[in-house]
Motif scaffolding. Structure first.
Motif, PDB file in Angstrom:
ATOM      1  N   SER A  70       0.834  -1.204   0.000  1.00 63.68           N
ATOM      2  CA  SER A  70       0.000   0.000   0.000  1.00 63.68           C
ATOM      3  C   SER A  70       0.865   1.249   0.000  1.00 63.68           C
ATOM      4  O   SER A  70       2.057   1.213   0.335  1.00 63.68           O
ATOM      5  CB  SER A  70      -0.926   0.010   1.226  1.00 63.68           C
ATOM      6  N   LYS A  71       0.234   2.341  -0.382  1.00 67.64           N
ATOM      7  CA  LYS A  71       0.900   3.639  -0.385  1.00 67.64           C
ATOM      8  C   LYS A  71      -0.144   4.713  -0.126  1.00 67.64           C
ATOM      9  O   LYS A  71      -1.232   4.694  -0.722  1.00 67.64           O
ATOM     10  CB  LYS A  71       1.578   3.881  -1.738  1.00 67.64           C
ATOM     11  N   LYS A  72       0.150   5.637   0.794  1.00 64.10           N
ATOM     12  CA  LYS A  72      -0.726   6.770   1.077  1.00 64.10           C
ATOM     13  C   LYS A  72      -0.276   7.956   0.222  1.00 64.10           C
ATOM     14  O   LYS A  72       0.906   8.292   0.181  1.00 64.10           O
ATOM     15  CB  LYS A  72      -0.651   7.158   2.553  1.00 64.10           C
ATOM     16  N   VAL A  73      -1.232   8.587  -0.448  1.00 72.59           N
ATOM     17  CA  VAL A  73      -0.899   9.724  -1.308  1.00 72.59           C
ATOM     18  C   VAL A  73      -1.815  10.889  -0.982  1.00 72.59           C
ATOM     19  O   VAL A  73      -2.996  10.715  -0.667  1.00 72.59           O
ATOM     20  CB  VAL A  73      -1.014   9.355  -2.803  1.00 72.59           C
ATOM     21  N   ASN A  74      -1.266  12.104  -1.084  1.00 69.87           N
ATOM     22  CA  ASN A  74      -2.004  13.338  -0.819  1.00 69.87           C
ATOM     23  C   ASN A  74      -2.325  13.986  -2.159  1.00 69.87           C
ATOM     24  O   ASN A  74      -1.429  14.342  -2.920  1.00 69.87           O
ATOM     25  CB  ASN A  74      -1.140  14.262   0.053  1.00 69.87           C
ATOM     26  N   ILE A  75      -3.641  14.161  -2.438  1.00 69.58           N
ATOM     27  CA  ILE A  75      -4.079  14.605  -3.758  1.00 69.58           C
ATOM     28  C   ILE A  75      -4.843  15.923  -3.649  1.00 69.58           C
ATOM     29  O   ILE A  75      -5.767  16.050  -2.847  1.00 69.58           O
ATOM     30  CB  ILE A  75      -5.000  13.543  -4.409  1.00 69.58           C
ATOM     31  N   GLU A  76      -4.445  16.900  -4.485  1.00 64.90           N
ATOM     32  CA  GLU A  76      -5.182  18.169  -4.530  1.00 64.90           C
ATOM     33  C   GLU A  76      -6.143  18.214  -5.715  1.00 64.90           C
ATOM     34  O   GLU A  76      -7.232  18.750  -5.608  1.00 64.90           O
ATOM     35  CB  GLU A  76      -4.195  19.341  -4.599  1.00 64.90           C
ATOM     36  N   GLN A  77      -5.730  17.663  -6.849  1.00 64.04           N
ATOM     37  CA  GLN A  77      -6.562  17.631  -8.052  1.00 64.04           C
ATOM     38  C   GLN A  77      -6.798  16.180  -8.459  1.00 64.04           C
ATOM     39  O   GLN A  77      -5.928  15.332  -8.283  1.00 64.04           O
ATOM     40  CB  GLN A  77      -5.889  18.386  -9.209  1.00 64.04           C
ATOM     41  N   GLU A  78      -7.981  15.911  -9.039  1.00 63.98           N
ATOM     42  CA  GLU A  78      -8.338  14.532  -9.386  1.00 63.98           C
ATOM     43  C   GLU A  78      -7.344  13.902 -10.366  1.00 63.98           C
ATOM     44  O   GLU A  78      -7.055  12.713 -10.276  1.00 63.98           O
ATOM     45  CB  GLU A  78      -9.756  14.484  -9.961  1.00 63.98           C
ATOM     46  N   ASP A  79      -6.842  14.719 -11.301  1.00 67.79           N
ATOM     47  CA  ASP A  79      -5.928  14.139 -12.290  1.00 67.79           C
ATOM     48  C   ASP A  79      -4.611  13.693 -11.660  1.00 67.79           C
ATOM     49  O   ASP A  79      -3.882  12.870 -12.220  1.00 67.79           O
ATOM     50  CB  ASP A  79      -5.673  15.120 -13.431  1.00 67.79           C
ATOM     51  N   GLU A  80      -4.302  14.213 -10.450  1.00 66.81           N
ATOM     52  CA  GLU A  80      -3.089  13.790  -9.761  1.00 66.81           C
ATOM     53  C   GLU A  80      -3.193  12.333  -9.320  1.00 66.81           C
ATOM     54  O   GLU A  80      -2.175  11.637  -9.193  1.00 66.81           O
ATOM     55  CB  GLU A  80      -2.833  14.673  -8.536  1.00 66.81           C
ATOM     56  N   LEU A  81      -4.420  11.868  -9.065  1.00 69.97           N
ATOM     57  CA  LEU A  81      -4.603  10.496  -8.599  1.00 69.97           C
ATOM     58  C   LEU A  81      -4.160   9.502  -9.664  1.00 69.97           C
ATOM     59  O   LEU A  81      -3.507   8.499  -9.351  1.00 69.97           O
ATOM     60  CB  LEU A  81      -6.064  10.258  -8.211  1.00 69.97           C
ATOM     61  N   GLU A  82      -4.495   9.772 -10.931  1.00 69.13           N
ATOM     62  CA  GLU A  82      -4.074   8.871 -12.010  1.00 69.13           C
ATOM     63  C   GLU A  82      -2.553   8.795 -12.083  1.00 69.13           C
ATOM     64  O   GLU A  82      -1.982   7.720 -12.285  1.00 69.13           O
ATOM     65  CB  GLU A  82      -4.644   9.358 -13.345  1.00 69.13           C
ATOM     66  N   ARG A  83      -1.894   9.937 -11.901  1.00 70.46           N
ATOM     67  CA  ARG A  83      -0.435   9.955 -11.941  1.00 70.46           C
ATOM     68  C   ARG A  83       0.150   9.175 -10.766  1.00 70.46           C
ATOM     69  O   ARG A  83       1.112   8.413 -10.940  1.00 70.46           O
ATOM     70  CB  ARG A  83       0.058  11.407 -11.905  1.00 70.46           C
ATOM     71  N   GLU A  84      -0.439   9.343  -9.580  1.00 69.81           N
ATOM     72  CA  GLU A  84       0.045   8.628  -8.403  1.00 69.81           C
ATOM     73  C   GLU A  84      -0.163   7.125  -8.537  1.00 69.81           C
ATOM     74  O   GLU A  84       0.650   6.331  -8.062  1.00 69.81           O
ATOM     75  CB  GLU A  84      -0.651   9.144  -7.141  1.00 69.81           C
ATOM     76  N   ILE A  85      -1.256   6.725  -9.183  1.00 72.04           N
ATOM     77  CA  ILE A  85      -1.496   5.298  -9.415  1.00 72.04           C
ATOM     78  C   ILE A  85      -0.405   4.727 -10.311  1.00 72.04           C
ATOM     79  O   ILE A  85       0.111   3.625 -10.074  1.00 72.04           O
ATOM     80  CB  ILE A  85      -2.898   5.080 -10.037  1.00 72.04           C
TER      81      ILE A  85
END
Length: 249
Positions: free
Chosen positions: A191-206
């Motif tokens: 697992s990995k915890k990520v801090n997201i400000e914009q929705e498109d950042e989630l795809e990049r973090e994935i």
């Protein structure tokens, strides 16, 4: 016999004059007499009566409980049992709050700290019907507010499971094993915890998450689990914290 004013009684018992007035209004205590200047005066009996009320209040008695206790001095069992039950409920609430705070402290240390391998117990979820979601899988709050089934509220933490190579997304919330439509079996998860400000950042973090797994040669099952860390996110003004997880093979 010595008599005290309300101010003197308040100082003696380390309470406020307002508390004395309030308990008089609730008829838990009455002054010995009111003098010609309108001062409420209290003798030894009233001092000990007030001390008795304060003691009951301190151990969890409500105004109603204290009245019942004073009216039924011969049988206190029912009142004490009721008070004990409320104290136990409060203790459970405080323990739950303590566990949440400890969880949040632990989660804060894991945000953006890279991959973590953890052994997790079985978890069960129920799917949220598509009618409560928009095309981007966001909650439709107006429809959710009209939902007659109270098994989900906006305070519940939402999770997402992505299967079939990213083609299928299901939104779900935690439930009992009996009600579950999706079970995550016990086992080892990366697992990995990520801090997201914009929705498109989630795809990049994935994608970064999958890249990290590849560098470690981790063999994992197809499904990607995304969990909104609602309690942890409450401490970030303009962002959300998500947990990305995959189960190892």
């Amino acid at each position: 016999m010595q008599f005290l004013t309300s101010g003197e009684l308040a100082r003696l018992l380390d309470i406020t004059k307002y508390t004395i007035r309030h308990y008089e209004e609730q008829q838990l205590i009455q002054p010995a007499f009111i003098d010609s200047n309108g001062y409420h005066m209290y003798g030894e009996d009233e001092v000990y009566a007030m001390a008795h009320v304060l003691l009951l209040k301190k151990i969890g008695f409500s105004i109603k409980d204290i009245k019942s206790s004073l009216e039924n001095e011969s049988d206190q069992t029912k009142t004490l049992t009721s008070v004990l039950s409320r104290i136990e409920d409060k203790m459970e609430q405080l323990n739950n709050a303590k566990n949440k705070v400890q969880t949040i402290l632990g989660l804060q240390q894991k945000v953006s700290n890279g991959l973590i391998a953890e052994v997790k117990e079985k978890r069960s979820f129920t799917y949220l019907p598509d009618e409560f979601l928009d095309e981007a899988y966001n909650l439709n709050l107006k429809k959710l507010a009209k939902r007659k089934d109270d098994s989900l509220t906006i305070l519940d933490e939402i999770s997402y499971v992505i299967t079939e190579n990213g083609e299928k997304v299901k939104v779900m919330f935690k439930s009992t094993t009996e009600e579950a439509e999706h079970n995550m079996p016990s086992g080892t998860y990366y697992s990995k915890k990520v801090n997201i400000e914009q929705e498109d950042e989630l795809e990049r973090e994935i994608q970064f998450f999958y890249d990290d797994l590849a560098r470690l040669n981790v063999l994992y099952e197809d499904s990607l689990f995304i969990h909104e860390e609602a309690y942890l996110s409450a401490f970030y003004t303009n962002s959300m914290v998500y947990s990305l997880e995959v189960k190892t093979k």
